[in-house]
Design a protein around this motif. Sequence first.
Motif, PDB file in Angstrom:
ATOM      1  N   ALA A   9       0.831  -1.205   0.000  1.00 22.43           N
ATOM      2  CA  ALA A   9       0.000   0.000   0.000  1.00 22.43           C
ATOM      3  C   ALA A   9       0.867   1.258   0.000  1.00 22.43           C
ATOM      4  N   VAL A  10       1.858   1.290   0.874  1.00 21.06           N
ATOM      5  CA  VAL A  10       2.733   2.459   0.963  1.00 21.06           C
ATOM      6  C   VAL A  10       3.501   2.653  -0.347  1.00 21.06           C
ATOM      7  N   ASN A  11       4.019   1.571  -0.910  1.00 18.42           N
ATOM      8  CA  ASN A  11       4.756   1.684  -2.179  1.00 18.42           C
ATOM      9  C   ASN A  11       3.875   2.254  -3.280  1.00 18.42           C
ATOM     10  N   ALA A  14       1.793   6.949  -6.498  1.00 14.69           N
ATOM     11  CA  ALA A  14       0.649   7.787  -6.856  1.00 14.69           C
ATOM     12  C   ALA A  14       0.910   9.245  -6.474  1.00 14.69           C
ATOM     13  N   ALA A  15       1.517   9.448  -5.322  1.00 16.85           N
ATOM     14  CA  ALA A  15       1.797  10.813  -4.859  1.00 16.85           C
ATOM     15  C   ALA A  15       2.805  11.519  -5.758  1.00 16.85           C
ATOM     16  N   THR A  16       3.739  10.766  -6.341  1.00 16.85           N
ATOM     17  CA  THR A  16       4.683  11.405  -7.266  1.00 16.85           C
ATOM     18  C   THR A  16       4.006  11.745  -8.591  1.00 16.85           C
ATOM     19  N   LEU A  17       3.034  10.932  -8.986  1.00 15.70           N
ATOM     20  CA  LEU A  17       2.326  11.195 -10.243  1.00 15.70           C
ATOM     21  C   LEU A  17       1.273  12.289 -10.091  1.00 15.70           C
ATOM     22  N   ASN A  18       0.631  12.308  -8.919  1.00 13.08           N
ATOM     23  CA  ASN A  18      -0.441  13.267  -8.665  1.00 13.08           C
ATOM     24  C   ASN A  18      -0.378  13.663  -7.187  1.00 13.08           C
ATOM     25  N   ALA A  57      -5.517  14.569  -1.185  1.00  9.05           N
ATOM     26  CA  ALA A  57      -6.189  13.302  -0.869  1.00  9.05           C
ATOM     27  C   ALA A  57      -5.190  12.144  -0.898  1.00  9.05           C
ATOM     28  N   ILE A  58      -4.340  12.122  -1.901  1.00 10.04           N
ATOM     29  CA  ILE A  58      -3.353  11.043  -2.002  1.00 10.04           C
ATOM     30  C   ILE A  58      -2.325  11.175  -0.887  1.00 10.04           C
ATOM     31  N   LYS A  59      -1.898  12.387  -0.602  1.00 12.40           N
ATOM     32  CA  LYS A  59      -0.941  12.595   0.492  1.00 12.40           C
ATOM     33  C   LYS A  59      -1.543  12.135   1.824  1.00 12.40           C
ATOM     34  N   LYS A  60      -2.834  12.397   2.023  1.00 11.68           N
ATOM     35  CA  LYS A  60      -3.514  11.978   3.249  1.00 11.68           C
ATOM     36  C   LYS A  60      -3.586  10.451   3.322  1.00 11.68           C
ATOM     37  N   ASP A  61      -3.923   9.803   2.205  1.00 13.69           N
ATOM     38  CA  ASP A  61      -3.974   8.337   2.170  1.00 13.69           C
ATOM     39  C   ASP A  61      -2.593   7.746   2.438  1.00 13.69           C
TER      40      ASP A  61
END
Length: 179
Positions: free
Chosen positions: A15-17, A22-26, A30-34
């Motif tokens: 999940a973390v990987n 995802a955080a680098t792409l977008n 919301a993604i940073k929080k997840d």
Amino acid sequence: LRGICYQNRLQLENAVNDLRKAATLNPSDAIKKDLAHAEAMLKSSTNERIEGYKRELARNPEASAPCLAIARAYQGLKDWKAAEQWYAEYFNRTEGSPEDVLQYCDILSKTGDLAKGETILRRSTERYPKRADLLSRYGYFLLWLGKYQPSRKAFEAALAVKSTLKEAEQGLSELRTQE
């Protein structure tokens, strides 16, 4: 989405990987929080496992396997100093496998304890003279310490065992730029 699915299935490392990718792409909030939530869950879960291994050590103080498990857990958390301490404790109790030596030396390269890594790799290459990966890594530690001639010998020995080992070829190339 796959990162969230992994998180829901408690496959937290996956999940973390995925969430990091995802955080680098977008890099949305919301993604940073997840990602932060998954990292917190992983850290909590890993710390619980570490405590369990420490309880196991309390019951059997001579055991080496819990030390290795703790070292790898800290490695997963990227706590290099704690990982180094537990790898050292593991190697105080047993010789370990060549793979364990390589992981320990990866940690030592991150903490900057190159002299310790050189010593461990020297002993390991004497014990396993046909392990090209150990010889190559030994070459790198020697190179980083500025010991160019022994480094060349280690890289050449690695290539004599496995002529297609890219790590050793790259090491020789780096060595040429240093000399």
